[in-house]
Design an enzyme around this catalytic site. Structure first.
Site, PDB file in Angstrom:
ATOM      1  CE  LYS A 118       0.993  -3.472  -8.928  1.00 17.52           C
ATOM      2  NZ  LYS A 118       0.238  -4.157  -7.861  1.00 17.52           N
ATOM      3  CG  ASN A 119      -2.410  -1.325  -7.825  1.00 17.89           C
ATOM      4  OD1 ASN A 119      -1.992  -2.423  -8.197  1.00 17.89           O
ATOM      5  ND2 ASN A 119      -1.867  -0.660  -6.827  1.00 17.89           N
ATOM      6  CB  CYS A 159       2.324 -10.286   0.703  1.00 12.52           C
ATOM      7  SG  CYS A 159       1.961  -8.580   1.063  1.00 12.52           S
ATOM      8  NE  ARG A 182      -2.124  -6.431   1.254  1.00 16.62           N
ATOM      9  CZ  ARG A 182      -1.482  -6.332   0.087  1.00 16.62           C
ATOM     10  NH1 ARG A 182      -0.236  -6.707   0.006  1.00 16.62           N
ATOM     11  NH2 ARG A 182      -2.111  -5.882  -0.991  1.00 16.62           N
ATOM     12  CG  ASP A 236       0.710   1.300  -3.351  1.00 10.89           C
ATOM     13  OD1 ASP A 236      -0.200   1.014  -4.155  1.00 10.89           O
ATOM     14  OD2 ASP A 236       0.900   0.676  -2.291  1.00 10.89           O
ATOM     15  NE  ARG A 257       3.706  -9.261  -7.802  1.00 10.58           N
ATOM     16  CZ  ARG A 257       2.994  -9.663  -6.753  1.00 10.58           C
ATOM     17  NH1 ARG A 257       3.585 -10.139  -5.689  1.00 10.58           N
ATOM     18  NH2 ARG A 257       1.681  -9.586  -6.776  1.00 10.58           N
TER      19      ARG A 257
HETATM   20  C1  EPZ Z   1      -4.552  -2.347  -2.892  1.00  8.38           C
HETATM   21  O1  EPZ Z   1      -4.299  -3.481  -2.079  1.00  8.38           O
HETATM   22  C2  EPZ Z   1      -3.354  -2.206  -3.819  1.00  8.38           C
HETATM   23  N1  EPZ Z   1      -3.232  -3.400  -4.648  1.00  8.38           N
HETATM   24  C3  EPZ Z   1      -2.077  -2.026  -2.988  1.00  8.38           C
HETATM   25  O2  EPZ Z   1      -0.995  -1.822  -3.906  1.00  8.38           O
HETATM   26  C4  EPZ Z   1      -2.244  -0.770  -2.129  1.00  8.38           C
HETATM   27  O3  EPZ Z   1      -1.094  -0.618  -1.315  1.00  8.38           O
HETATM   28  C5  EPZ Z   1      -3.493  -0.913  -1.252  1.00  8.38           C
HETATM   29  O4  EPZ Z   1      -4.656  -1.151  -2.090  1.00  8.38           O
HETATM   30  C6  EPZ Z   1      -3.760   0.345  -0.419  1.00  8.38           C
HETATM   31  O5  EPZ Z   1      -3.907   1.455  -1.260  1.00  8.38           O
HETATM   32  C7  EPZ Z   1      -4.032  -3.506  -5.751  1.00  8.38           C
HETATM   33  O6  EPZ Z   1      -4.843  -2.637  -6.033  1.00  8.38           O
HETATM   34  C8  EPZ Z   1      -3.853  -4.730  -6.589  1.00  8.38           C
HETATM   35  P1  EPZ Z   1      -6.650  -2.697   1.050  1.00  8.38           P
HETATM   36  P2  EPZ Z   1      -5.492  -4.091  -1.155  1.00  8.38           P
HETATM   37  O7  EPZ Z   1      -7.682  -3.759   1.014  1.00  8.38           O
HETATM   38  O8  EPZ Z   1      -6.784  -3.933  -1.851  1.00  8.38           O
HETATM   39  C9  EPZ Z   1      -6.741  -4.100   5.610  1.00  8.38           C
HETATM   40  C10 EPZ Z   1       1.125  -2.151  -4.813  1.00  8.38           C
HETATM   41  O9  EPZ Z   1       2.262  -1.925  -4.359  1.00  8.38           O
HETATM   42  N2  EPZ Z   1      -7.831  -5.010   5.185  1.00  8.38           N
HETATM   43  O10 EPZ Z   1      -7.033  -1.287   0.729  1.00  8.38           O
HETATM   44  O11 EPZ Z   1      -5.080  -5.434  -0.705  1.00  8.38           O
HETATM   45  C11 EPZ Z   1      -5.401  -4.475   5.002  1.00  8.38           C
HETATM   46  O12 EPZ Z   1      -4.741  -5.436   5.800  1.00  8.38           O
HETATM   47  C12 EPZ Z   1       0.081  -2.782  -3.921  1.00  8.38           C
HETATM   48  O13 EPZ Z   1       0.744  -1.879  -5.983  1.00  8.38           O
HETATM   49  C13 EPZ Z   1      -8.457  -5.809   6.139  1.00  8.38           C
HETATM   50  O14 EPZ Z   1      -8.115  -5.788   7.322  1.00  8.38           O
HETATM   51  O15 EPZ Z   1      -5.435  -3.079   0.093  1.00  8.38           O
HETATM   52  C14 EPZ Z   1      -4.664  -3.156   4.995  1.00  8.38           C
HETATM   53  O16 EPZ Z   1      -4.105  -2.939   6.274  1.00  8.38           O
HETATM   54  C15 EPZ Z   1       0.621  -3.114  -2.535  1.00  8.38           C
HETATM   55  N3  EPZ Z   1      -9.461  -6.645   5.752  1.00  8.38           N
HETATM   56  C16 EPZ Z   1      -5.771  -2.121   4.761  1.00  8.38           C
HETATM   57  O17 EPZ Z   1      -7.001  -2.779   5.088  1.00  8.38           O
HETATM   58  C17 EPZ Z   1      -9.870  -6.715   4.439  1.00  8.38           C
HETATM   59  O18 EPZ Z   1     -10.807  -7.493   4.128  1.00  8.38           O
HETATM   60  C18 EPZ Z   1      -5.863  -1.629   3.343  1.00  8.38           C
HETATM   61  O19 EPZ Z   1      -5.935  -2.763   2.488  1.00  8.38           O
HETATM   62  C19 EPZ Z   1      -9.215  -5.895   3.492  1.00  8.38           C
HETATM   63  C20 EPZ Z   1      -8.205  -5.045   3.874  1.00  8.38           C
END
Ligand code: EPZ
Length: 417
Positions: free
Chosen positions: A22-23, A115, A120, A304, A396
């Site tokens: 998915k990711n 969410c 996020r 995850d 999902r």
């Molecule tokens: C991706 O989400 C995945 N989703 C998530 O999987 C996964 O948990 C996550 O990466 C971490 O590995 C997809 O790939 C579609 P991040 P993403 O940006 O990109 C903070 C699942 O269950 N952050 O790496 O949204 C954020 O709040 C899902 O399949 C900022 O502060 O994660 C978090 O604390 C859930 N500012 C941390 O960084 C930003 O601009 C990591 O988020 C971006 C992120």
């Protein structure tokens, strides 16, 4: 809304094949916006989030058709508007922003809300795009972006962000000049996106390390690309073998991408072996041993898989500790597991899990994708019957989970609730 009705106590046995990731599929499908030619995406998982992505791509003007696990795309007249009603159902919709800005020079994308697992924010996405020459206004909850022509820049992320790295990667492949992403995410799904873009003529180096260099090109074209297998689905089935004391052969299991997870499951007492037919996973010990886990960006333990491994810890012979370092609210499975007899104490970002001899079936509520998976795992091991409600969360990110589990001997039924 559907629920799962699970009768526990059956050791899972047999062979399961892992679906596409998915990711990896989500960013790669948004990459269709960048292409000048028709394209075929292979090994696309059949998931709700994929359907949402295809709906958004069609709305944006990309001509996409889905046929089983294959998506065909054809470039069309792009309409760079991603509305709130779609974005609110899938936060990853923000991944259309970079491609639209670099392709068209303007975009209106609803700001994704938070969410269940956290706020996020997408500040890192916007900050990086601004360094490449984009300007943004926020109007009525929409991000309105303009960029006559994105130019290369040196961008250092304040924290490792998977989505931020992916958005900037896609923006940079058609930008003028060289972009360097520092403190970039190293996740296998980011590498898969980069490999897809390179297969279409993009000039990218360093994917899989924390410094990625991209030299913009004029146009991207290609024929087809096959999405990598889903390492989190595979990890969930490894956990299912462990918690039911079963024996599985997992085909298309991305062993390398799961090294940290496999090391932890082996430390708990599982036997996990990579063979030419696939990964064999078994749990013959009377009880699993407790361990400590701290979630980290790749190659650390993936957030995850946190909920899933916590469920195994609930039945371990000793105490375990989990520290969730990525998201601020990713322990919502704890209260539901407690309803099944788990002994878990949460304090801030940490949880202490005292192993118990038995979990008991109960009515439980899914709250997010991976929490749902942990409740299904608990149901597979619990004494009696468990009703997991709101499994639309599960749909999902897991393809035909009840069919795959039933084929391994589990008693899992999807029921209208
Ligand atoms: C991706 O989400 C995945 N989703 C998530 O999987 C996964 O948990 C996550 O990466 C971490 O590995 C997809 O790939 C579609 P991040 P993403 O940006 O990109 C903070 C699942 O269950 N952050 O790496 O949204 C954020 O709040 C899902 O399949 C900022 O502060 O994660 C978090 O604390 C859930 N500012 C941390 O960084 C930003 O601009 C990591 O988020 C971006 C992120």
């Amino acid at each position: 809304m559907d629920k799962f009705v699970i009768t526990g106590g059956v050791p899972l046995k047999g062979t399961v094949t892992i679906s596409g990731s998915k990711n990896a599929a989500l960013p790669i499908l948004f990459g269709a916006i960048l292409l000048d030619t028709p394209f075929t995406f292979l090994n696309v998982p059949r998931l709700q989030d994929i359907k949402t992505t295809l709906k958004l791509l069609a709305l944006l003007g990309v001509d996409v058709t889905l046929n089983n696990d294959i998506v065909h795309s054809k470039p069309g007249n792009l309409v760079p508007e991603a509305p709130y009603d779609l974005v609110r159902t899938m936060r990853a919709s923000i991944l259309c922003l970079g491609p639209l800005l670099t392709r068209l020079g303007h975009a209106r994308v609803s700001l994704p809300g938070g969410c269940a697992i956290g706020a996020r924010p997408v500040d890192q996405h916007l900050k990086g795009l601004q360094k490449m020459g984009a300007t943004f206004d926020l109007q009525g909850g929409d991000i309105i972006g303009h960029a006559p022509k994105l130019h290369g820049a040196r961008i250092s992320f304040d924290m490792t962000t998977v989505g931020g790295t992916e958005n900037l990667l896609m923006a940079a492949v058609l930008a003028d000049g060289r972009t360097i992403l520092e403190n970039a995410a190293r996740e296998p799904e980011v590498v898969d996106l980069a490999n897809f873009l390179v297969s279409c003529g993009a000039k990218i180096h360093g994917q899989g390390t924390s410094v990625i260099t991209i030299d913009g090109v004029q146009a991207l074209k290609g024929k087809n690309y096959s999405i990598m297998p889903d390492r989190i689905e595979a990890g969930t089935f490894l956990a299912a073998a462990g918690i039911t004391h079963g024996e599985l052969l997992i085909k298309d299991c991305p062993f390398r991408a799961l090294e940290t997870v496999i090391a932890k499951l082996r430390a708990m007492g599982m036997e996990i072996l990579e063979t030419p037919e696939g990964v064999r996973a078994a749990c013959r010990d009377e009880r699993l041993h407790g361990i400590d886990v701290q979630t980290q960006p790749y190659p650390g333990f993936p957030t995850d898989m946190q909920a899933q491994i916590m469920t195994l810890m609930c039945l371990a012979s000793t105490t375990s500790m989990v520290e969730e370092r990525i998201f601020e609210n990713r322990f919502m499975h704890v209260q539901e597991l407690a309803r099944m007899g788990a002994q878990i104490k949460v304090s801030g970002h940490s949880a202490i899990i005292r192993g118990v001899e038995e979990l008991y079936g109960a009515q439980v509520m899914a709250s997010d994708l991976r929490a749902s998976a942990s409740l299904v795992l608990a149901g597979l091991a619990a004494k009696g019957t468990t009703h997991v409600r709101r499994i639309y969360h599960l749909d999902r990110g897991y393809e035909h989970l009840e069919q795959k589990l039933s084929a391994l001997g589990a008693s899992v039924e999807r029921v209208e609730q």
